[in-house]
Design a protein around this motif. Structure first.
Motif, PDB file in Angstrom:
ATOM      1  N   MET A   1       0.933  -1.439  -0.083  1.00  0.00           N
ATOM      2  CA  MET A   1      -0.353   0.443  -0.089  1.00  0.00           C
ATOM      3  C   MET A   1       0.546   1.654   0.017  1.00  0.00           C
ATOM      4  O   MET A   1       1.735   0.981   0.696  1.00  0.00           O
ATOM      5  N   ILE A   2       0.707   2.495  -1.226  1.00  0.00           N
ATOM      6  CA  ILE A   2       1.141   3.597  -0.995  1.00  0.00           C
ATOM      7  C   ILE A   2       1.187   4.394  -0.224  1.00  0.00           C
ATOM      8  O   ILE A   2      -0.311   4.927   0.756  1.00  0.00           O
ATOM      9  N   ARG A   3       2.165   4.666   1.135  1.00  0.00           N
ATOM     10  CA  ARG A   3       1.411   5.680   2.523  1.00  0.00           C
ATOM     11  C   ARG A   3       0.591   6.740   1.843  1.00  0.00           C
ATOM     12  O   ARG A   3       0.743   8.056   0.229  1.00  0.00           O
ATOM     13  N   GLY A   4      -0.243   7.098   2.709  1.00  0.00           N
ATOM     14  CA  GLY A   4      -0.838   8.341   2.139  1.00  0.00           C
ATOM     15  C   GLY A   4      -3.004   8.010   1.193  1.00  0.00           C
ATOM     16  O   GLY A   4      -3.092   8.660   1.338  1.00  0.00           O
TER      17      GLY A   4
ATOM     18  N   GLU B   1      -4.343   4.751   2.085  1.00  0.00           N
ATOM     19  CA  GLU B   1      -4.793   3.998   2.879  1.00  0.00           C
ATOM     20  C   GLU B   1      -6.131   4.275   3.279  1.00  0.00           C
ATOM     21  O   GLU B   1      -6.914   2.886   3.547  1.00  0.00           O
ATOM     22  N   THR B   2      -6.518   5.131   3.511  1.00  0.00           N
ATOM     23  CA  THR B   2      -8.097   5.731   3.926  1.00  0.00           C
ATOM     24  C   THR B   2      -8.621   6.066   2.656  1.00  0.00           C
ATOM     25  O   THR B   2      -9.974   6.226   3.459  1.00  0.00           O
TER      26      THR B   2
ATOM     27  N   ARG C   1      -7.884   6.376  -5.389  1.00  0.00           N
ATOM     28  CA  ARG C   1      -6.787   5.935  -5.630  1.00  0.00           C
ATOM     29  C   ARG C   1      -6.038   5.065  -6.954  1.00  0.00           C
ATOM     30  O   ARG C   1      -5.627   5.437  -7.217  1.00  0.00           O
TER      31      ARG C   1
END
Length: 341
Positions: A1-4, A6-7, A13
């Motif tokens: 998962m790429i940081r930032g 996730e939510t 995305r």
């Protein structure tokens, strides 16, 4: 998962990464494999891809026949599951001359569908749809709307109907001419770049066109195609049996009327003098071959090119109508009073 990310939801995305959804990536792979089969790059499964003859179904010679099967497991085969999606692809995509060109056109089509939907939703279609009829209601807040804006919106409505009718008329004439003058011929993967420049644009470029440039282009190209259709009419009267003369003349008159509509819209919009359309260059000279068969093929290619152009200006008029309807609805909306401190 790429940081930032996730939510964020799946759609956001994909938008952030510039990627297609998993479903569209699978569809892209199927379409590329079918294209390779049709071009002879793939030997496996090539015998199971059946092209419907053009003379039977009035299609462009690139439609595939859906196979019948008795077992449910067959519906998962590539030559079965992807045929219907292939037949829904635009003519510009399936008619690509090379695999790389096909991939570019396919990517533009798959990403463009979502972008177009998002753009139209940003235009608040529900608001213009309800506000377009408000000018007929009594007591509506129309005092602040300039009369030219109301007239221009009506003009775009009329031009949209006219362009749609002209497109249907041209498609019918093209089919009739093909069956009568070129019976049994399958013009598959015909190259048209030698005669006519492409009128297609990628979606982002098309949406970013200024309204002035959009209307100016329409005027120039309508005059250009009217000159070509006049050549078709003259050739039919001199070299053929005059069977299609009246239809070509009717098509020419329709192009003239639509061109006058666009010229009136330009003047009504009050475009600056430097943005006015320049005199159109001398029309392209066509139908100069000694062979009657070559000339008939050129007539067919001219009509097909005209179809592509009419598809584009129909979308142009739709976009202009939506934009003008939104601007009208915004000007009708009550303004909130200023706060004084």
């Amino acid at each position: 998962m790429i940081r930032g990310l996730e939510t964020k939801p799946y759609e956001e995305r994909l938008k952030e990464l510039g990627m297609l959804s998993l479903e569209k990536r699978r569809l892209r792979g199927d379409m590329i494999t079918l294209f390779k089969c049709l071009k002879g790059c793939h030997t496996e499964g090539q015998d199971h891809v059946l092209i419907i003859p053009e003379c039977r179904t009035w299609n462009d010679g690139l439609k595939l026949q859906e196979a019948r099967f008795q077992l449910n497991i067959r519906k998962n085969f590539l030559t079965v599951r992807a045929v219907r999606q292939w037949n829904r692809l635009p003519r510009d995509v399936v008619g690509s001359p090379t695999l790389e060109a096909f991939k570019r056109q396919l990517d533009s089509h798959l990403s463009g569908a979502a972008l177009l939907l998002q753009t139209l939703l940003n235009f608040d279609l529900l608001v213009p749809a309800t506000s377009a009829g408000l000018h007929k209601e009594k007591g509506s807040n129309l005092e602040g709307i300039p009369q030219w804006r109301v007239t221009l919106q009506k003009e775009f409505d009329s031009s949209l109907r006219h362009s749609r009718q002209l497109l249907c008329k041209t498609k019918s004439l093209t089919r009739h001419y093909l069956s009568d003058r070129l019976p049994g011929v399958q013009l598959t993967f015909v190259q048209q770049s030698r005669l006519f420049s492409s009128v297609s644009l990628d979606l982002r470029t098309w949406l970013s066109l200024p309204d002035v440039k959009r209307l100016t282009y329409m005027t120039e190209m309508l005059t250009f195609y009217r000159g070509l259709v006049q050549q078709l009419s003259d050739h039919e009267a001199i070299k053929e049996d005059s069977k299609f003369v009246s239809k070509f003349q009717d098509l020419s008159f329709s192009l003239r009327d639509l061109s006058r509509h666009v010229s009136y819209q330009i003047s009504l919009w009050g475009l600056p003098s430097e943005s006015q359309p320049k005199p159109t260059a001398k029309p392209l000279q066509i139908l100069q071959h000694q062979s009657r068969w070559r000339n008939r093929q050129e007539v067919y290619l001219t009509l097909r090119s005209l179809e592509s152009f009419l598809c584009r200006i129909t979308r142009d008029f739709l976009l202009l109508r939506i934009k003008m309807a939104k601007e009208t609805s915004l000007s009708m909306a009550p303004r909130s009073p200023l706060l004084h401190f």
